[in-house]
Design a protein around this motif. Structure first.
Motif, PDB file in Angstrom:
ATOM      1  N   VAL A 160      36.351  42.731  52.100  1.00 47.24           N
ATOM      2  CA  VAL A 160      37.335  42.281  51.119  1.00 47.24           C
ATOM      3  C   VAL A 160      38.301  43.444  50.850  1.00 47.24           C
ATOM      4  O   VAL A 160      37.882  44.575  50.633  1.00 47.24           O
ATOM      5  CB  VAL A 160      36.641  41.859  49.806  1.00 47.24           C
ATOM      6  N   VAL A 161      39.593  43.129  50.857  1.00 45.74           N
ATOM      7  CA  VAL A 161      40.613  44.176  50.708  1.00 45.74           C
ATOM      8  C   VAL A 161      40.850  44.431  49.219  1.00 45.74           C
ATOM      9  O   VAL A 161      41.792  43.907  48.611  1.00 45.74           O
ATOM     10  CB  VAL A 161      41.924  43.771  51.415  1.00 45.74           C
ATOM     11  N   LEU A 162      39.995  45.257  48.642  1.00 45.79           N
ATOM     12  CA  LEU A 162      40.089  45.526  47.202  1.00 45.79           C
ATOM     13  C   LEU A 162      41.386  46.228  46.817  1.00 45.79           C
ATOM     14  O   LEU A 162      41.819  46.138  45.668  1.00 45.79           O
ATOM     15  CB  LEU A 162      38.893  46.366  46.753  1.00 45.79           C
ATOM     16  N   ASN A 163      42.016  46.924  47.757  1.00 46.80           N
ATOM     17  CA  ASN A 163      43.267  47.616  47.452  1.00 46.80           C
ATOM     18  C   ASN A 163      44.345  46.679  46.912  1.00 46.80           C
ATOM     19  O   ASN A 163      45.236  47.108  46.181  1.00 46.80           O
ATOM     20  CB  ASN A 163      43.813  48.320  48.702  1.00 46.80           C
ATOM     21  N   LYS A 164      44.243  45.404  47.266  1.00 47.97           N
ATOM     22  CA  LYS A 164      45.253  44.447  46.800  1.00 47.97           C
ATOM     23  C   LYS A 164      45.165  44.217  45.291  1.00 47.97           C
ATOM     24  O   LYS A 164      46.076  43.649  44.699  1.00 47.97           O
ATOM     25  CB  LYS A 164      45.116  43.123  47.547  1.00 47.97           C
ATOM     26  N   LEU A 165      44.075  44.658  44.666  1.00 46.02           N
ATOM     27  CA  LEU A 165      43.913  44.486  43.227  1.00 46.02           C
ATOM     28  C   LEU A 165      44.268  45.753  42.450  1.00 46.02           C
ATOM     29  O   LEU A 165      44.323  45.742  41.225  1.00 46.02           O
ATOM     30  CB  LEU A 165      42.456  44.106  42.903  1.00 46.02           C
TER      31      LEU A 165
END
Length: 337
Positions: free
Chosen positions: A254-259
């Motif tokens: 999951v691309v947590l950087n987007k949050l």
């Protein structure tokens, strides 16, 4: 005792995808109850484990799956203090033990609740796994405070499914949130509204649908469908400093950087964590189930049972799994023994 299981992970239409067999009645351990089961319900976790636990192999002994169950306590372990023989109970099971697709099952008392007295056994069997999952994701993971968060918005992706159905009720009636649920068919839209959703939006065009409902962003998002498939959409719709939680897992990272720019929190929820790891607060599931039972008996919550089959048979389990695998299920399916 009679049980239903499988030796290999076969497509559900195959003759031996489920088999009926006789096995010894289990003996309860120190904290266990021996329960004579009267009704069960099926969940997506059932077919996912059936499909994955015996790939390319044939097990010597059949594996019994199934978790939601309602029954009567027949015997108790030496350290049991919460229940007595004869008590009607309901529970969602334990991934580390044999399942509920059998006449008898042992289960740790700390993850068992008193059956709601106002519900039939089939109606009660529809509740434990989804009720615990929805309660934990709202109040243990996101930690929603009904006094502080009343009136805030929550988007529930997969509103007509088993967990979504009870999550709508808890979000609206207990947490006091404004509930937006996804559905696309007339029957699922109607079901979500019946559970208490304030708005029902189309998951096929989710950002536009939510915005057309009057929400530029939402405070909370629950994903009950597919984390990665909705990840970009959730990152777009979540309010700065909001919270996203999911039960579906992800084959890809999951691309947590987007949050990050929004300082958004993200949580996983697995209802089996407490029993799997024997956590210090394992008994909390006993308390949650009893709270949910009280709310059901008070008429605040209602069962999400949609369909009931009669009889513990391989054929009934095949029918239930086939329907779940279709992705068209509304609410819950129970099997009354």
């Amino acid at each position: 005792m009679k049980a239903i299981g499988f030796k290999s992970s076969l497509p559900i239409e195959e003759k031996d995808s489920f088999i009926e067999f006789e096995t010894a009645k289990p003996i309860p351990g120190a904290h266990d109850l021996l329960v004579k089961i009267d009704a069960i319900s099926v969940n997506p976790v059932d077919f996912k484990i059936r499909q994955s636990s015996a790939k390319d192999t044939v097990m010597e002994n059949p594996k019994i799956i199934g978790w939601d169950a309602v029954g009567i306590v027949q015997a108790v372990g030496e350290k049991v203090t919460l229940f007595e023989v004869g008590d009607p109970v309901y529970y969602a099971g334990d991934l580390t033990k044999q399942g509920s697709n059998a006449e008898f099952q042992i289960i740790d008392e700390r993850i068992v609740g008193n059956k709601p007295t106002s519900l039939t056994n089939a109606e009660a069997a529809a509740i434990p796994l989804t009720g615990l999952t929805a309660w934990e994701i709202l109040f243990d993971r996101i930690r929603i405070n009904p006094e502080k968060d009343k009136g805030k918005s929550i988007l529930i992706i997969g509103g007509a499914g088993g967990v979504g159905s009870i999550a709508i009720q808890l979000s609206k009636k207990i947490a006091g949130l404004t509930v937006i649920a996804t559905a696309s068919r007339p029957e699922t839209i109607e079901w979500c509204k019946k559970q208490g959703a304030d708005f029902v939006v189309d998951h096929k065009n989710l950002v536009t649908s939510v915005r057309e409902a009057g929400f530029e962003h939402v405070d909370f998002i629950l994903d009950f469908v597919d984390t990665n498939a909705y990840w970009d959409i959730m990152a777009e719709l979540i309010k700065p400093q909001g919270h996203i939680a999911s039960i579906t897992g992800s084959a890809e990272p999951v691309v947590l950087n987007k949050l990050k720019s929004k300082s958004v929190s993200f949580s996983w929820e697995l209802m089996y964590t407490r029993s799997m790891f024997q956590t210090e607060d394992m008994i909390e599931q006993h308390h949650i189930l009893n709270k949910i039972a009280d709310l059901l008996d008070e008429g605040v919550l209602k069962t999400t049972l949609k369909e009931t089959y009669k009889g513990l048979t391989a054929e009934n389990l095949k029918k239930a799994h086939e329907l779940l695998e279709s992705g068209k299920t509304i609410g819950k399916i129970a099997i009354k023994f």
